[in-house]
Motif scaffolding. Structure first.
Motif, PDB file in Angstrom:
ATOM      1  N   PRO A 109     100.011  27.254  27.512  1.00 43.54           N
ATOM      2  CA  PRO A 109      98.898  26.664  26.744  1.00 43.54           C
ATOM      3  C   PRO A 109      99.373  25.941  25.486  1.00 43.54           C
ATOM      4  CG  PRO A 109      98.352  28.890  27.448  1.00 43.54           C
ATOM      5  CD  PRO A 109      99.783  28.668  27.826  1.00 43.54           C
ATOM      6  N   GLN A 110     100.322  26.513  24.775  1.00 39.90           N
ATOM      7  CA  GLN A 110     100.797  25.871  23.532  1.00 39.90           C
ATOM      8  C   GLN A 110     101.430  24.518  23.843  1.00 39.90           C
ATOM      9  OE1 GLN A 110     101.384  28.995  24.449  1.00 39.90           O
ATOM     10  NE2 GLN A 110     101.183  30.411  22.735  1.00 39.90           N
ATOM     11  N   ILE A 111     102.215  24.473  24.912  1.00 40.55           N
ATOM     12  CA  ILE A 111     102.884  23.208  25.270  1.00 40.55           C
ATOM     13  C   ILE A 111     101.848  22.188  25.738  1.00 40.55           C
ATOM     14  CG2 ILE A 111     104.489  22.153  26.938  1.00 40.55           C
ATOM     15  CD1 ILE A 111     106.155  24.778  26.670  1.00 40.55           C
ATOM     16  N   ARG A 112     100.830  22.656  26.458  1.00 42.48           N
ATOM     17  CA  ARG A 112      99.789  21.726  26.915  1.00 42.48           C
ATOM     18  C   ARG A 112      98.945  21.206  25.744  1.00 42.48           C
ATOM     19  NH1 ARG A 112      99.480  25.634  31.093  1.00 42.48           N
ATOM     20  NH2 ARG A 112      97.553  26.531  30.281  1.00 42.48           N
ATOM     21  N   ASN A 113      98.831  22.003  24.690  1.00 42.66           N
ATOM     22  CA  ASN A 113      98.086  21.549  23.506  1.00 42.66           C
ATOM     23  C   ASN A 113      98.801  20.407  22.799  1.00 42.66           C
ATOM     24  OD1 ASN A 113      96.154  23.472  23.848  1.00 42.66           O
ATOM     25  ND2 ASN A 113      96.965  24.902  22.330  1.00 42.66           N
ATOM     26  N   GLN A 114     100.100  20.359  22.932  1.00 40.93           N
ATOM     27  CA  GLN A 114     100.916  19.377  22.215  1.00 40.93           C
ATOM     28  C   GLN A 114     101.420  18.268  23.145  1.00 40.93           C
ATOM     29  OE1 GLN A 114     101.638  19.170  19.036  1.00 40.93           O
ATOM     30  NE2 GLN A 114     103.340  17.708  19.053  1.00 40.93           N
ATOM     31  N   GLY A 115     101.749  18.630  24.376  1.00 37.41           N
ATOM     32  CA  GLY A 115     102.327  17.671  25.331  1.00 37.41           C
ATOM     33  C   GLY A 115     101.262  16.705  25.837  1.00 37.41           C
ATOM     34  N   THR A 116     101.650  15.461  26.012  1.00 37.00           N
ATOM     35  CA  THR A 116     100.696  14.422  26.410  1.00 37.00           C
ATOM     36  C   THR A 116     100.869  14.057  27.883  1.00 37.00           C
ATOM     37  OG1 THR A 116     102.257  12.660  25.876  1.00 37.00           O
ATOM     38  CG2 THR A 116     100.847  13.463  24.072  1.00 37.00           C
ATOM     39  N   LEU A 117      99.838  13.423  28.429  1.00 34.82           N
ATOM     40  CA  LEU A 117      99.942  13.001  29.833  1.00 34.82           C
ATOM     41  C   LEU A 117     101.034  11.930  29.977  1.00 34.82           C
ATOM     42  CD1 LEU A 117      98.777  13.391  32.669  1.00 34.82           C
ATOM     43  CD2 LEU A 117      97.188  11.520  32.203  1.00 34.82           C
ATOM     44  N   GLY A 118     101.075  10.985  29.016  1.00 33.60           N
ATOM     45  CA  GLY A 118     102.115   9.950  29.058  1.00 33.60           C
ATOM     46  C   GLY A 118     103.509  10.554  28.996  1.00 33.60           C
ATOM     47  N   GLY A 119     103.690  11.557  28.151  1.00 35.68           N
ATOM     48  CA  GLY A 119     104.989  12.228  28.037  1.00 35.68           C
ATOM     49  C   GLY A 119     105.308  13.029  29.282  1.00 35.68           C
ATOM     50  N   ASN A 120     104.285  13.620  29.876  1.00 36.71           N
ATOM     51  CA  ASN A 120     104.520  14.439  31.067  1.00 36.71           C
ATOM     52  C   ASN A 120     105.047  13.601  32.227  1.00 36.71           C
ATOM     53  OD1 ASN A 120     103.286  15.964  33.712  1.00 36.71           O
ATOM     54  ND2 ASN A 120     104.023  17.369  32.142  1.00 36.71           N
ATOM     55  N   VAL A 121     104.505  12.397  32.395  1.00 38.58           N
ATOM     56  CA  VAL A 121     104.997  11.564  33.500  1.00 38.58           C
ATOM     57  C   VAL A 121     106.281  10.818  33.128  1.00 38.58           C
ATOM     58  CG1 VAL A 121     102.757  11.259  34.637  1.00 38.58           C
ATOM     59  CG2 VAL A 121     103.452   9.623  32.870  1.00 38.58           C
ATOM     60  N   SER A 122     106.615  10.796  31.833  1.00 34.61           N
ATOM     61  CA  SER A 122     107.801  10.032  31.407  1.00 34.61           C
ATOM     62  C   SER A 122     108.966  10.946  31.051  1.00 34.61           C
ATOM     63  CB  SER A 122     107.456   9.163  30.185  1.00 34.61           C
ATOM     64  OG  SER A 122     106.302   8.406  30.420  1.00 34.61           O
ATOM     65  N   GLN A 123     108.794  12.260  31.188  1.00 39.59           N
ATOM     66  CA  GLN A 123     109.856  13.184  30.778  1.00 39.59           C
ATOM     67  C   GLN A 123     111.088  13.030  31.660  1.00 39.59           C
ATOM     68  OE1 GLN A 123     109.065  17.427  31.606  1.00 39.59           O
ATOM     69  NE2 GLN A 123     107.181  16.795  32.598  1.00 39.59           N
ATOM     70  N   ASP A 124     112.211  13.420  31.094  1.00 41.59           N
ATOM     71  CA  ASP A 124     113.510  13.246  31.748  1.00 41.59           C
ATOM     72  C   ASP A 124     113.856  14.483  32.589  1.00 41.59           C
ATOM     73  OD1 ASP A 124     115.941  12.089  32.348  1.00 41.59           O
ATOM     74  OD2 ASP A 124     116.502  11.725  30.266  1.00 41.59           O
TER      75      ASP A 124
END
Ligand SMILES: Cc1cc2nc3c(=O)[nH]c(=O)nc-3n(C[C@H](O)[C@H](O)[C@H](O)COP(=O)(O)OP(=O)(O)OC[C@H]3O[C@@H](n4cnc5c(N)ncnc54)[C@H](O)[C@@H]3O)c2cc1C
Ligand code: SF4
Length: 338
Positions: A109-124
């Motif tokens: 939950p904490q990571i989902r509160n901060q992590g974005t959809l754009g970042g999720n699909v662009s992560q390495d």
């Protein structure tokens, strides 16, 4: 080797308040710039001093990149919308719940509160050798440390590997492919709208990138057309631990049924290759057939055709076969290892 330090290294830090200003900064700094979204992938790279940008462009102050909007044909999700907002959004839950299911299974939950959809699909890629700074192919070197007889490759690719055997770690990506989402990018040459599956690239195109973004490019939004709104959805993620953990593999499908017959389908898996894979051959093979255990069986076998396991990931072949089988037949089973 990685040297983990508690403090950030020095870089110029920019907080633009519009996409236009962010683009100017990115163009100005070219390959020396780093786009910062929620920071959950970015901060590791920066603090470990593995990636050393001179300028960091933080998108968190750009309002136009946030939120979910209804459009004339579906919805548009700003790239800086957090995973929690995606999971809680009433339109997504009602019509495109496949995405909410995938996003809700990502991280904690904490990571989902901060992590974005754009970042999720662009992560390495998340792998130890690469992320610890070993000079492998993906880091621009000329060796893969994972694809060796004693290398750690349990989580790696079984399909379409070429020198690098890392897989894409995103839980939202296959759901977006199954929903036929369009990715909206701003590039120095103007706006570009791509099919979701075209956003992700494999090592045969560029071994150092997992997506199509080049220096100067921004992902601004993801559009989901109404085509698959309210379809029959199936999302399943298998991970080592049933708390926050990256997927060993996941599957997402959207299906239109006429009685028990499959009229239309889109299906994608992640964790099998360097990019999330749309299973077009499976879609073509099951269209027009009954949604049944036999169709699921056939689809599962077809999905793993051509799979080549590494030393420690043979289990991924029955895993993928069974995930696809269950997504097609719609029947959940307690075990997948048969
Ligand atoms: C401990 C942990 C566990 C996790 N588990 C999971 C999991 O199980 N499943 C899962 O799917 N994810 C998982 N994640 C990833 C997490 O969900 C984040 O979504 C992800 O790290 C990146 O999102 P972010 O917004 O923090 O982006 P950032 O870390 O800031 O950015 C990620 C990358 O994308 C680029 N980028 C970001 N936004 C844009 C944009 N708009 N335009 C251009 N480039 C952009 C950045 O430059 C960077 O390279 C986990 C992360 C952590 C730390
Ligand atoms: S799998 Fe890819 S990222 Fe991992 S060591 Fe090999 S080349 Fe590097």
């Amino acid at each position: 080797m990685a040297v983990i330090r508690d403090v950030m290294p020095a870089f110029e830090f920019f907080q633009p308040s519009s996409v236009a200003d962010a683009q100017k900064l990115l163009e100005q700094h070219g390959p020396d710039a780093w786009v910062l979204a929620g920071g959950l992938d970015s901060f590791d790279w920066l603090k470990d001093r593995i990636k050393k940008p001179k300028a960091v462009v933080d998108l968190s102050g750009i309002k136009e990149l946030k939120g979910v909007r209804a459009t004339s044909d579906g919805i548009e999700i700003g790239a800086m919308t957090t995973l929690t907002e995606v999971v809680r959004n009433p339109i997504i839950r009602e019509k495109y719940n496949l995405l909410a299911e995938g996003a809700e299974l990502a991280a904690s939950p904490q990571i989902r509160n901060q992590g974005t959809l754009g970042g999720n699909v662009s992560q390495d890629a998340r792998y130890w050798y690469y992320r610890a700074g070993w000079p492998c192919y993906r880091a621009g070197g000329n060796i893969c440390y994972a694809d060796t007889p004693t290398g750690r490759n349990r989580e790696h690719a079984i399909l379409h590997a070429e020198r690098c055997v890392a897989v894409n770690p995103s839980d939202s990506a296959p759901a977006l492919i199954a929903l036929d989402a369009k990715f909206v990018m701003r590039t120095p040459k103007g706006e570009r709208v791509l099919d979701a599956e075209e956003y992700f690239i494999g090592p045969q195109i560029d071994i150092t990138r997992m997506n199509i973004l080049r220096p100067g490019d921004l992902l601004t939004a993801i559009r989901i057309p109404s085509t698959w709104a309210g379809a029959q959805f199936y999302f399943e993620k298998v991970r080592d631990r049933n708390v926050w953990d990256f997927p060993l593999m996941n599957v997402a499908s959207a299906m239109m049924l006429s009685g028990e017959r499959i009229e239309g389908i889109r299906i994608a898996v992640n964790g099998a290759a360097a990019r999330p894979l749309r299973l077009k051959a499976v879609e073509d093979a099951v269209r027009g057939k009954a949604r049944s255990a036999a169709t699921g069986e056939m689809a599962g076998k077809l999905a793993v055709k051509g799979a080549i396991p590494l030393q420690f990931n043979t289990y991924k072949i029955p895993l993928m076969r069974n995930l696809v089988k269950r997504a097609i037949s719609g029947v959940e089973e307690a075990t997948w290892g048969s």
